[in-house]
Scaffold this active site. Structure first.
Site: not given
Ligand code: GLN
Length: 490
Positions: A78, A158, A182
């Site tokens: 990420k 997210s 998330s």
């Protein structure tokens, strides 16, 4: 394209060790698949050269019979994790072309165990969002589509890039992060598994901060076992993070197959919300039946302050964000927009660098922390937070783990909720409670909606009892027998 990209992490590690294929081969397959799948917009930085270099080093170690727990396994990261020499922006314009000179602890742990880095994955700007639509690079696209409908769907947020990449076979597994859901919500939207461990299990050092008392690292993977393998490597005690815990780390992988016989599973009545879709309710009931059939005892529990969790979260998280993001002033790193004087430069930099959702949160956060409103909002939210924790502590007197849906709906289309922030925030209704209380939570794919989209169930454990999440999660996975895959259209 070969099938190596379709392997689970566990099978890939076995294959590498048995020399059925090399790290170079599997890495090459992923590089080609990523190139051919750019329409999914899952990666915001691809690092093929670095990946091949790491793969070669892994192969050399494997040839000598050496190697770590992830030796040779290609992983996606990420864009929230600082990676040395590789652009890291948390998908925000304000970070410009920021390229860290250091590595986050979590990613360093992966490389220390021989993992191969494929690149950086898309996410909502500063991890604020539930649909990944706030990314400076545009949203990643969910590999899943509704039956008979070509509308593009969000992979959730997210960690939408992580979820899209795992579900689209663009990495064996990925790192993600969870401040209010998330990891778990994108996992539920893409038929993948995601676990947020207990607050403090993983180091936050080198992770771009959103809300420091809630942020926690964790994996998104294809199976419960894979998530246990990756979580094990991601977590460690780190003196560089003062909230990092110095605690024993159990063999989580071994928990996955232990079953739930004799476990008491709590069903919180407050999570049966008004207007909840019948499908989600039915899936939850199925989960209850599966666990009962596997020998668990089902107990009704109450978490009375649940309805205050979402409002409390949307005060605490923006408050912490407004403080954390104060550092982005265009002076030391990232993008700068010059003004006539220092104040004008600050203003132009922040107005130009932050997207609308981030600006909204910074304004809310600054407001609730300002004198005169601090007691009415921030302090009250903190008190609610304590009440929520006490609810869980009380509930865990009578149960060993809690079963809930992960989200109130399946994946939705782009634009469907982005016009109304409150509607977007409602996505987090079942997930924020564990962040506020610091508890571990896992999402496991458990079924399909009537239009063919994955749905997830969440298991919440006591503090430091990820083992319970893995035991129950493993049972749900076996019972659900979830084998559906997105039909390849990209
Ligand atoms: N959707 C939530 C938010 O926008 C959670 C985000 C997260 O966990 N990083 O705040």
């Amino acid at each position: 394209m070969t099938d190596l990209t379709k392997l689970t992490l566990a099978d890939a590690l076995d294959g590498l060790k048995a020399k059925k294929f090399s790290s170079r081969e599997i890495t090459q397959d992923f590089i080609q698949t990523i190139e051919a799948s750019r329409v999914l917009n899952a990666y915001v930085v691809e690092t093929p050269e670095k990946a091949l270099e790491m793969a070669e080093q892994a192969d050399a170690r494997l040839a000598k019979g050496e190697g770590g727990k992830l030796e040779g396994a290609p992983i996606g990261v990420k864009d929230l994790y600082c990676t040395k020499g590789v652009r890291t922006t948390a998908c925000s314009n304000i970070l410009g072309e920021f390229t860290p000179t250091y590595e986050s602890t979590v990613t360093q742990n992966l490389w220390n165990e021989g993992a191969v880095m494929l690149g950086k994955l898309n996410m909502d700007e500063f991890a604020m969002g539930s649909s990944n639509e706030t990314s400076r690079f545009g949203p990643p696209i969910n590999p899943w589509r509704r039956q008979g409908d070509n509308a593009g769907l969000t992979p959730g947020g997210s960690s939408g890039g992580s979820a899209a990449a795992v579900s689209g076979d663009l990495c064996l597994a990925a790192t993600a992060s969870d401040t209010g859901g998330s990891i778990r919500q994108p996992a539920a939207f893409t038929g993948t598994v995601g676990i947020k461990p207990t607050y403090g299990r993983a180091s936050r050092w080198g992770m771009v901060a959103f809300a420091s008392s809630l942020d926690q690292a964790g994996p998104i993977a294809k199976t419960v076992e894979d998530s246990a393998i990756l979580l094990d490597v991601m977590c460690s005690h780190d003196p560089k993070d003062s909230t990092s815990l110095q605690v024993e780390q159990p063999d989580w992988r071994a928990e996955v197959s232990k079953g739930v016989k004799g476990m008491r599973i709590g069903i919180p009545k407050e999570y049966r919300m008004d207007g909840m879709s019948e499908e989600i309710d039915a899936l939850w009931n199925k989960g209850i039946e599966w666990l009962k059939a596997a020998g668990a005892e089902i107990v009704d529990i109450s978490l009375p302050h649940t309805k205050y969790a979402l409002p409390a979260y949307y005060i605490v998280a923006p408050a912490e964000a407004s403080s954390n993001l104060a550092r982005y002033d265009g002076m030391r790193y990232g993008a700068r927009v010059d003004g006539d004087n220092l104040t004008a430069t600050y203003e132009a930099t922040r107005a130009g660098g932050f997207g609308r959702e981030v600006q909204r949160r910074l304004m809310i956060g600054t407001y609730v922390l300002s004198s005169g409103y601090y007691d009415a909002y921030y302090l009250r939210a903190q008190k609610v937070r304590t009440k929520i924790l006490h609810d869980f502590v009380d509930a865990f007197e009578t149960c060993d783990a809690i079963l809930t849906p992960t989200c109130p709906s399946a994946a939705f289309a782009f634009g469907e909720k982005s016009g109304d922030p409150v509607e977007m925030y409602l996505n987090d209704v079942f997930t924020v409670t564990t962040n506020l209380a610091g508890l571990p939570g896992i999402s496991v794919p458990a079924g399909l909606s009537s239009d063919g989209l994955p749905l997830g169930l969440q298991v919440i454990g006591k503090a430091l009892d990820e083992s319970a999440c893995f035991r129950v999660g493993g049972e749900l996975e076996r019972a659900a027998g979830f084998v559906a895959r997105p039909e390849k259209w990209w």
